[in-house]
Write a protein that holds these residues in place. Structure first.
Motif, short mmCIF file in Angstrom:
data_model
loop_
_atom_site.label_atom_id
_atom_site.label_comp_id
_atom_site.label_asym_id
_atom_site.label_seq_id
_atom_site.Cartn_x
_atom_site.Cartn_y
_atom_site.Cartn_z
N GLU A 37 0.81 -1.22 0.00
CA GLU A 37 0.00 0.00 0.00
C GLU A 37 0.84 1.27 0.00
O GLU A 37 0.36 2.34 -0.37
CB GLU A 37 -0.92 0.01 1.23
N ASN A 38 2.09 1.17 0.45
CA ASN A 38 2.93 2.36 0.58
C ASN A 38 4.31 2.07 0.02
O ASN A 38 5.16 1.48 0.69
CB ASN A 38 3.02 2.78 2.05
N LYS A 39 4.53 2.49 -1.20
CA LYS A 39 5.82 2.23 -1.87
C LYS A 39 6.96 3.02 -1.23
O LYS A 39 8.13 2.68 -1.42
CB LYS A 39 5.71 2.58 -3.36
N ASN A 40 6.65 4.08 -0.49
CA ASN A 40 7.68 4.90 0.16
C ASN A 40 7.78 4.60 1.66
O ASN A 40 8.22 5.44 2.44
CB ASN A 40 7.38 6.38 -0.04
N ARG A 41 7.38 3.41 2.04
CA ARG A 41 7.31 3.09 3.46
C ARG A 41 8.66 3.23 4.16
O ARG A 41 8.74 3.78 5.26
CB ARG A 41 6.76 1.67 3.62
N PHE A 42 9.72 2.76 3.53
CA PHE A 42 11.03 2.87 4.16
C PHE A 42 11.39 4.33 4.44
O PHE A 42 11.90 4.67 5.51
CB PHE A 42 12.11 2.24 3.28
N ASP A 43 11.11 5.20 3.46
CA ASP A 43 11.43 6.63 3.64
C ASP A 43 10.74 7.22 4.85
O ASP A 43 11.28 8.11 5.52
CB ASP A 43 11.04 7.42 2.39
N GLN A 44 9.55 6.76 5.15
CA GLN A 44 8.76 7.30 6.26
C GLN A 44 9.14 6.68 7.61
O GLN A 44 8.87 7.27 8.65
CB GLN A 44 7.27 7.08 5.99
N PHE A 45 9.74 5.49 7.57
CA PHE A 45 10.00 4.77 8.81
C PHE A 45 11.48 4.40 8.96
O PHE A 45 11.82 3.23 9.21
CB PHE A 45 9.12 3.54 8.91
N ASN A 46 12.33 5.37 8.81
CA ASN A 46 13.74 5.17 9.13
C ASN A 46 14.32 6.48 9.64
O ASN A 46 13.82 7.56 9.33
CB ASN A 46 14.53 4.63 7.92
N VAL A 47 15.37 6.36 10.44
CA VAL A 47 16.09 7.54 10.94
C VAL A 47 17.57 7.26 10.78
O VAL A 47 18.05 6.19 11.15
CB VAL A 47 15.79 7.83 12.42
N GLN A 48 18.29 8.22 10.21
CA GLN A 48 19.74 8.11 10.12
C GLN A 48 20.38 9.09 11.09
O GLN A 48 19.99 10.25 11.17
CB GLN A 48 20.21 8.39 8.70
N PHE A 49 21.36 8.58 11.83
CA PHE A 49 22.09 9.41 12.78
C PHE A 49 23.57 9.15 12.59
O PHE A 49 24.06 8.07 12.92
CB PHE A 49 21.67 9.09 14.22
N ASN A 50 24.27 10.14 12.03
CA ASN A 50 25.70 9.98 11.73
C ASN A 50 25.95 8.69 10.98
O ASN A 50 25.47 8.52 9.88
CB ASN A 50 26.52 10.09 13.02
N LYS A 51 26.65 7.72 11.59
CA LYS A 51 26.98 6.48 10.88
C LYS A 51 26.07 5.33 11.28
O LYS A 51 26.44 4.15 11.17
CB LYS A 51 28.44 6.11 11.15
N LEU A 52 24.86 5.67 11.70
CA LEU A 52 23.91 4.65 12.16
C LEU A 52 22.57 4.84 11.44
O LEU A 52 22.08 5.96 11.30
CB LEU A 52 23.73 4.77 13.67
N LEU A 53 22.02 3.73 10.97
CA LEU A 53 20.70 3.73 10.33
C LEU A 53 19.75 2.87 11.15
O LEU A 53 20.04 1.71 11.46
CB LEU A 53 20.80 3.17 8.91
#
Length: 555
Positions: A37-53
């Protein structure tokens, strides 16, 4: 005591009621459908902090879930309690103590935190400088043993937070180690641990770090006494203690009673919980092994997350999101089984570290007002090295009858370029498992596979139900670009703050452990009876007979 702010039962908040309603709306939506249902799901549910995803897209949530969970945190006064913790208010009320492990890694030189009128930052900086000087003496061969030889062996004697934390960090960062130093960890009072240790080390090139907050912990002090007796018997001179014994503690007087000189004592405050104490004096063995500069970077990594935790909005705040997703899984999806699955060998003890940190903190069943609660708190925390575990208990995770949630952890870059193919295979396994647990398999795929494999259609109906993998298992993926002192500090601080957030929302105290204290109390009483010659008949029939059986065998 002001109970007004603490008397916030999460189940009585508007957000909790909304989450119950929301659960009914989405409980039958699979992870497969969420992604379709949501092709952009990863974009909405991830956070990047410096060298950590941090990827949390493979959880059974949508934007509405996160919004309501965020409101739950607000209703439970999370922001207020974050401020209280960092400012030194006595939020550990059952022990009437502040909770200031964050002060141990504070890099704001202008920061002042007062406890009973004393600025504790001055003592913290003093201890850090003392650790620097001592570590450089050991690593540069300036500190000599009683035969005037440089130190080659470090023995960390502790238990719980004085053992698991340092052992985990040393293992994780061993590529940063001084190759001239060997490190050993002693925690168990099983005598075989000391027996094998004494056969591996030379006393004249060994220092013993005795690590105990109170300097009365039974296991640690028992091991210490045995080591001390062995040392004095071999060296025949108590004066040599000052060259080989170090203490990290908050009880200086008790350490001095055992003959450890004051200059060999590294202090930390009673406002640091044992399982949170690795960031200062208790981390001395780490500092010696990886060097002060690397240890300082380790502190800096944790401090970076402290700032992120204090200042970032909830929707981009990794510790808060990790905590809220856990609450959703535990209290609404009814998943009380959570696995930590690191895929790198260096992180093999990270599971033990989080297991202690989380279960000793949040394994509680009464709220902050002493009232029994009727909702789940801490889940069972367990796990294993991911790749090994795929050939062990993953079958249970895929098709067992108990639901589980997961944190998959991996770092990508390593120092072994000639083994790059290993790295790619490892990462492919990491991704394969998160995907397979989330999405399972398709009916059509199973049938086609069976037909191809067997070439006899009559076996298809028999084997089909055994091949079904439903998937829909929620997981988080935490990916580090590399494992360094900074990124390890990041990772550990994330989990510390996650646990704190959950304790506030569940309305429990995270920084005491009265269950552990009961076990210690009973152990002391039983120990006295083990030394008595007569039969014991003062406990229940099981304990009485087990004590008497022991006496019969031992004597």
């Amino acid at each position: 005591m002001n109970l007004k702010n603490k008397n916030i039962s999460p189940i009585k908040t508007n957000s909790w009621i909304k989450l119950q309603e929301h659960f009914k709306e989405i409980k039958n939506i699979s992870l497969k459908n969420f992604f379709l249902e949501n092709k952009n799901r990863f974009d909405q549910f991830n956070v990047q902090f410096n060298k950590l995803l941090f990827d949390f897209s493979k959880n059974r949530i949508n934007k509405k879930t996160i919004n309501i969970l965020s409101n739950l945190a607000i209703e439970c006064k999370l922001e207020e309690y974050i401020y209280k913790m960092f400012s030194g208010e006595k939020i550990n009320e059952t022990e009437n103590r502040s909770v200031l492990h964050t002060a141990l890694r504070n890099f704001d030189k202008n920061k002042k935190i007062f406890i009973n009128g004393v600025n504790i930052m001055e003592d913290i900086y003093f201890t850090i400088e003392k650790m620097k000087i001592f570590s450089e003496k050991i690593r540069n061969g300036i500190w000599k043993g009683y035969t005037n030889k440089p130190i080659k062996n470090i023995v960390n004697v502790g238990i719980g937070g004085s053992h698991i934390g340092p052992m985990m960090v040393v293992e994780a960062l061993k590529s940063y180690s001084n190759k001239n130093l060997n490190i050993h960890f002693i925690s168990n009072i099983d005598g075989s641990s000391l027996y094998y240790l004494f056969n591996k080390i030379d006393l004249d090139t060994t220092i013993f770090i005795i690590s105990s907050k109170t300097f009365t912990t039974e296991e640690t002090i028992t091991n210490f006494k045995s080591i001390l007796n062995f040392f004095i018997k071999k060296t025949k001179n108590k004066k040599f203690i000052k060259k080989h014994f170090i203490a990290t503690t908050s009880n200086k007087k008790e350490a001095i009673k055992f003959g450890i000189p004051e200059k060999n004592i590294f202090l930390f405050g009673d406002w640091v919980g044992g399982r949170y104490s690795v960031w200062n004096a208790v981390g001395l063995s780490i500092c010696l092994y990886i060097g002060f500069e690397n240890f300082y970077s380790f502190l800096k990594g944790a401090y970076e997350i402290d700032l992120h935790f204090k200042n970032e909005k909830i929707e981009k705040n990794i510790p808060i999101l990790l905590a809220l997703i856990g609450i959703w899984n535990i209290n609404f999806l009814k998943i009380n089984n959570h696995l930590i699955l690191p895929y790198n060998q260096s992180l093999q003890y990270f599971i033990l570290y989080i297991q202690q940190l989380e279960m000793e903190s949040n394994g509680k069943s009464v709220n902050r007002n002493g009232i029994k609660i009727n909702y789940s708190t801490c889940p069972i925390i367990w796990g294993g090295l991911g790749n090994d575990s795929q050939h062990s208990f993953y079958q249970f995770l895929y098709q067992g009858t108990i639901s589980s949630s997961f944190d998959f952890i991996i770092y990508i870059k390593d120092k072994y370029k000639e083994l790059e193919n290993h790295n790619k295979i490892l990462f492919s396994n990491f991704l394969s498992q998160t995907r397979s647990l989330a999405f399972g398999n398709q009916k059509e795929e199973i049938i086609q596979e069976l037909i191809i494999e067997l070439k006899k259609k009559k076996y298809v109906n028999f084997l089909f139900p055994h091949k079904i993998i439903k998937g829909n298992k929620p997981s988080n993926s935490i990916i580090l670009e590399e494992l360094s002192p900074i990124t390890l500090g990041n990772l550990m601080a994330i989990y510390e703050h996650k646990i704190f957030v959950q304790s506030i929302i569940w309305n429990i105290f995270a920084f005491d452990q009265w269950g552990v204290e009961l076990g210690k109390k009973n152990s002391k009483k039983i120990l006295l009876d083990l030394y008595k010659k007569n039969e014991i008949n003062c406990y229940d029939s099981s304990t009485n007979n087990l004590i008497n059986f022991y006496k019969k065998i031992f004597n």
